[in-house]
Motif scaffolding. Structure first.
Motif, short mmCIF file in Angstrom:
data_model
loop_
_atom_site.label_atom_id
_atom_site.label_comp_id
_atom_site.label_asym_id
_atom_site.label_seq_id
_atom_site.Cartn_x
_atom_site.Cartn_y
_atom_site.Cartn_z
N LEU A 48 0.95 11.84 -4.84
CA LEU A 48 2.93 10.61 -5.11
C LEU A 48 3.12 10.83 -3.76
O LEU A 48 3.70 9.16 -3.14
N ILE A 49 3.12 12.16 -2.96
CA ILE A 49 3.31 11.67 -1.61
C ILE A 49 2.78 11.17 -0.67
O ILE A 49 3.57 10.05 0.32
N PHE A 50 1.44 10.90 -1.31
CA PHE A 50 0.85 9.62 -0.11
C PHE A 50 1.57 8.09 -0.85
O PHE A 50 1.59 7.55 0.75
N ALA A 51 1.65 8.36 -1.87
CA ALA A 51 2.29 6.64 -2.64
C ALA A 51 3.85 6.27 -1.75
O ALA A 51 3.73 5.36 -1.49
N ILE A 52 4.55 7.34 -1.71
CA ILE A 52 5.62 7.38 -1.43
C ILE A 52 5.55 6.85 -0.06
O ILE A 52 6.22 6.28 1.03
N GLY A 53 5.11 7.53 1.36
CA GLY A 53 4.91 7.47 2.30
C GLY A 53 4.25 5.79 2.84
O GLY A 53 5.04 5.21 3.50
N ALA A 54 3.02 5.74 2.47
CA ALA A 54 2.79 4.22 2.31
C ALA A 54 3.47 3.25 1.79
O ALA A 54 3.94 1.80 2.03
N SER A 55 4.50 3.38 0.34
CA SER A 55 5.28 2.26 0.07
C SER A 55 6.33 2.02 1.54
O SER A 55 6.38 1.21 1.83
N LEU A 56 7.21 3.19 1.62
CA LEU A 56 7.81 3.00 2.34
C LEU A 56 7.45 1.94 3.49
O LEU A 56 7.83 1.63 4.07
N ILE A 57 6.83 2.46 4.29
CA ILE A 57 6.29 2.04 5.45
C ILE A 57 5.73 -0.04 5.34
O ILE A 57 5.87 -0.23 5.77
N SER A 58 5.33 0.52 4.55
CA SER A 58 5.25 -0.99 3.90
C SER A 58 6.25 -2.19 3.73
O SER A 58 6.63 -3.03 4.19
N THR A 59 7.12 -1.41 3.35
CA THR A 59 8.52 -1.89 2.84
C THR A 59 9.49 -2.09 4.25
O THR A 59 9.66 -3.66 4.19
N ILE A 60 9.20 -1.86 5.57
CA ILE A 60 9.36 -2.14 6.61
C ILE A 60 8.30 -3.78 7.10
O ILE A 60 9.61 -4.87 7.18
N ALA A 61 7.36 -4.55 6.76
CA ALA A 61 6.60 -4.77 6.60
C ALA A 61 7.79 -6.53 6.10
O ALA A 61 7.84 -7.02 6.26
N THR A 62 7.68 -5.89 5.23
CA THR A 62 8.38 -6.83 3.90
C THR A 62 9.62 -7.64 4.45
O THR A 62 10.22 -8.79 4.64
N SER A 63 10.67 -6.48 5.41
CA SER A 63 11.72 -6.94 5.14
C SER A 63 12.16 -6.89 6.55
O SER A 63 12.82 -8.42 6.68
N ALA A 64 11.33 -7.03 7.57
CA ALA A 64 11.56 -7.30 8.36
C ALA A 64 10.52 -9.46 8.49
O ALA A 64 11.21 -9.97 8.79
N GLY A 65 9.51 -9.54 7.49
CA GLY A 65 9.27 -10.44 7.45
C GLY A 65 10.25 -11.28 6.55
O GLY A 65 10.80 -12.72 7.42
#
Lengths: 333, 127
Positions: A48-65
């Motif tokens: 779960l902890i890796f899923a949460i980490g990967a998810s949050l950082i990917s969120t930046i990419a979509t938000s910025a895009g």
């Protein structure tokens, strides 16, 4: 030991999961993270902890895009966004540290349950958003003047400039603190809560709300991600695959969204999300051995519960739509 | 009142940040699969997504990001890409700060500074 081919396939699978998450996130307006965490944990059994980490950082990419497009069109209100970021960033810090506490005390099952609950509740503002109604115009209050919450944008569909006055800035800040907290705790953009803060608390038009929230998600997620980094919640292999996948998915989703004229198709996506929400709750209860149910039964429960959620949401939206029509008619008279 | 096209600059920063970070992440990934090892780990260790101890971000020192990337280490290139991504929205707050300063909108200058303080507090103090 993984062979090279197996490693490559694993990478590709995660990218595909990211594309699915990004696509679904963009279509429902919930962002990639909300879909990515359940998919990675339930279908890939990633910690779960890796899923949460990967998810949050990917969120930046979509938000910025997506924010790059919206800010250029001058719909997103950068000023209001930065003002509210004081609370979301503070909330994100508290949320991330709370996650670290839960992780250190074998309480991660509670994060699963909370994730499911937040996902299900996020569906309410998301379906409401599809109605895209303008808020009743207000004169503004003392916070409108002090915090300069007046703004305007050109609405292409209505072909006119919409002027608006934000109100209750303090209420917006309170909701935003919780939005940031949830973002740091669950590794999601928590766009639904941000929308709630600006739409419900500050009376801003839905278009301004969604685009500004999109821009804000990146700043909140950056705060959480940098703490996640030091805590070791980011696995580079997973994060690389999800960042690529979610970005592709969000890009395709945005393109598709313009083409989809029938808004009913969105209900299909909402039902997938509610299924994932219920699955996460059950997964958490199972992890804590509160319930022991076979996977097939679990899927059946999730399916029937998600049907129920969708029916309730559908009734809610129909009621909202009727109210809007009634209000417009009485205004015309 | 002096000002500049804040929305235009913001949009440009966001777009280029995503492109640069995606390029670094892709390049790092390709390197990991072709060289088959990075940061003293084999490909199968790097791709072990179930173990929380073999490789995670706490083992990747931020001070080594640049040197690791220059020596074409895949893990460091991906990490650098991820940090470019983290800094992208932060730089937008900087642009906001400059714009508010030029407009002499000191209320919002203070608010931008508080946001930046929170960001760097998260990055440096808690880290």
């Amino acid at each position: 030991m993984l062979t090279e081919i197996q490693a490559l396939l694993e990478f590709i699978y995660i990218v595909v999961a990211g594309i699915f998450a990004g696509l679904l996130g963009a279509m429902t307006g919930l962002g990639g993270g909300t879909v990515l965490v359940p998919v990675l944990t339930i279908f890939f059994q990633i910690p779960l902890i890796f899923a949460i980490g990967a998810s949050l950082i990917s969120t930046i990419a979509t938000s910025a895009g997506s924010a790059s497009a919206y800010t250029k069109q001058k719909i997103a209100n950068v000023k209001i966004g930065i003002g509210l970021e004081m609370s979301t960033t503070a909330g994100a810090i508290v949320g991330t540290l709370t996650l670290a506490y839960f992780n250190g005390h074998d309480l991660l099952w509670a994060i699963y349950v909370l994730f499911g609950v937040v996902l299900l509740f996020s569906l309410i503002p998301s379906v409401k958003k599809t109605l895209a109604e303008l808020p009743p115009p207000t004169e503004g209050d003392w916070t409108t003047r002090i915090f300069q919450l007046h703004g305007s944008y050109y609405d292409q569909r209505m072909k006119k400039t919409v002027e608006y006055n934000g109100v209750r800035w303090w209420a917006g800040e309170i909701v935003m603190f919780f939005a940031g907290f949830i973002s740091g705790l669950l590794g999601i953009g928590s766009g639904a809560l941000k929308v709630l803060g600006m739409d419900w608390a500050m009376n801003l038009p839905m278009k301004v709300t969604t685009t500004t929230s999109n821009f804000m998600i990146g700043i909140t997620a950056a705060t959480g991600s940098s703490i996640y980094w030091h805590l070791g919640y980011i696995q580079p292999f997973i994060a690389a695959a999800t960042a690529i996948g979610v970005l592709i998915g969000a890009f395709l989703g945005a393109k598709l969204l313009i083409r989809i004229t029938n808004s009913n198709i969105r209900w299909l996506f909402f039902s997938i999300l509610s299924f994932l929400g219920v699955e996460m709750i059950l997964e958490g209860l199972k992890a804590d051995s509160l319930v022991s149910i076979p996977s097939v039964v679990m899927i059946l429960i999730s399916m029937s519960a998600s049907v129920l959620v969708i029916v309730l949401l559908f009734i809610y939206v129909r009621k909202l739509r009727k109210d809007i029509i009634r209000r417009t008619r009485s205004e015309e008279q | 009142m002096k000002s500049f096209d804040q929305e235009g600059v913001t949009s440009l920063i966001l777009k280029s940040g995503v492109v640069v970070s995606l390029f670094l992440i892709l390049f790092g990934t390709i390197l990991i699969f072709t060289v088959r090892h990075a940061d003293h780990l084999t490909l199968s260790q790097i791709a072990d997504i179930y173990s929380t101890t073999i490789i995670n971000s706490s083992q990747i020192g931020l001070g080594d990001l640049l040197s690791g990337s220059l020596s074409l280490d895949g893990i460091y290139l991906i990490s650098l890409g991820l940090w470019v991504l983290i800094f992208t929205p932060i730089s937008v707050v900087f642009v906001g700060l400059i714009d508010f300063e030029l407009q002499k909108n000191y209320r919002y200058v203070i608010m931008s500074l508080i946001v930046l303080f929170n960001l760097f507090f998260a990055m440096l103090v808690i880290g």
